[in-house]
Design an enzyme around this catalytic site. Sequence first.
Site, PDB file in Angstrom:
ATOM      1  N   ASP A 222       0.879  -1.176   0.000  1.00 26.99           N
ATOM      2  CA  ASP A 222       0.000   0.000   0.000  1.00 26.99           C
ATOM      3  C   ASP A 222       0.911   1.219   0.000  1.00 26.99           C
ATOM      4  OD1 ASP A 222      -2.189   1.873   0.569  1.00 26.99           O
ATOM      5  OD2 ASP A 222      -3.338   0.121   1.170  1.00 26.99           O
ATOM      6  N   HIS A 256       1.815   2.382  -3.312  1.00 25.42           N
ATOM      7  CA  HIS A 256       0.879   3.316  -3.936  1.00 25.42           C
ATOM      8  C   HIS A 256       1.468   4.721  -3.962  1.00 25.42           C
ATOM      9  CE1 HIS A 256      -2.798   0.536  -2.980  1.00 25.42           C
ATOM     10  NE2 HIS A 256      -1.883  -0.044  -3.737  1.00 25.42           N
TER      11      HIS A 256
END
Length: 368
Positions: A222, A256
């Site tokens: 993430d 991300h």
Amino acid sequence: MTDHRITAYGARPDDDCTDAIERAVRACELTGGRVVIPDGVFVTGPIRLRSNVELHLSAGATLRFRTDPSAYPIVRTRWQGIECFSHSPLIYAYDEVNVAVTGTGTLDGAAGVDNWWADTKPVDDWNLLLRMVCDDVPVEDRVFAPGHGFRPSFVQPYSCRRVRIEDVRIVNAPMWVVHPVFCSDVLIRGITVDSLGPNNDGCNPDSCSDVVISGCSFDTGDDCIAIKSGRDADGRRSGRPSENIVIESCRFGTGHGALTIGSETSGGVRNIHARDLHITGPAVDHALRIKTNSDRGGLIEHITLHDTVVESVTTSAVLIDTHHAEPTGTHHPAVRNITLSNLQVQVAPRTLEIRDTPESPVHGVNFR
């Protein structure tokens, strides 16, 4: 400094050493010093650090954590920006002073699709927690019994002062990896995070102040670094910003956002200074990502990014979004005073992307 080797308290390689480590921590607490994990693979349940205790992993040490949720007691925590009582983080400290995790060994959460990653957000428990917030249920009564609740963070000092996490390699986390909450005077230096599971944010200062993140390397599932300050009404209730944070000389390979602010920003985020970042790509989406919305609210201001090299990102090098995730609330956030200087972008579909609304326009984005 006194060293307490866990083998002196009964720990043996490949055996469950939870009790031996707890005895070493208790002994170390009396005088201050280090709980030392020697070379070898040691298995443990949750570890609770105390004031003036440093957990130190030698170069050849691996500390592998059990994946049975029943091994993790219910403690006060913050899960995706909401305070509650749920499974203990793998390494936890609450209201302590001068705690540390150091050494060049490996912390292995052993998470995978057959354990922690199998149910990333239990729908019934999550909806119950949201109802508790809407009904103004006190935090002390938001208790999830064993068998319920949420995946724990890996390393979580909570309401602590003088925290140091240095040099360790961290792999296979259940949830967020390094997650200080309501802490001050935090140093995170030289760590390597290699954890590609769901919601495996690398380092999340959450309503923290006076933080330095330096010389770290991130490959995550993430966001790599994500600065947060609470979610929606619960974040506004606590009202604690994240502020005075320096990020320098870090590498980002997978994730991300390399440096993300949000989306849990209800307490506000201010005075974030980042420099000498290296996004090596190609599996990073953004170098700088600011995401918030009208459910979150909060003020984000005085953000600087200097001397950063972006070899490659998959979307926008810089994304500022005040309408993240299609919100429906009325707590319109404010984002202002963003300074970008000596930003070198080699490959990116876009250099700068701003998604704002008439209610939450972005003010004062400066290129130098």
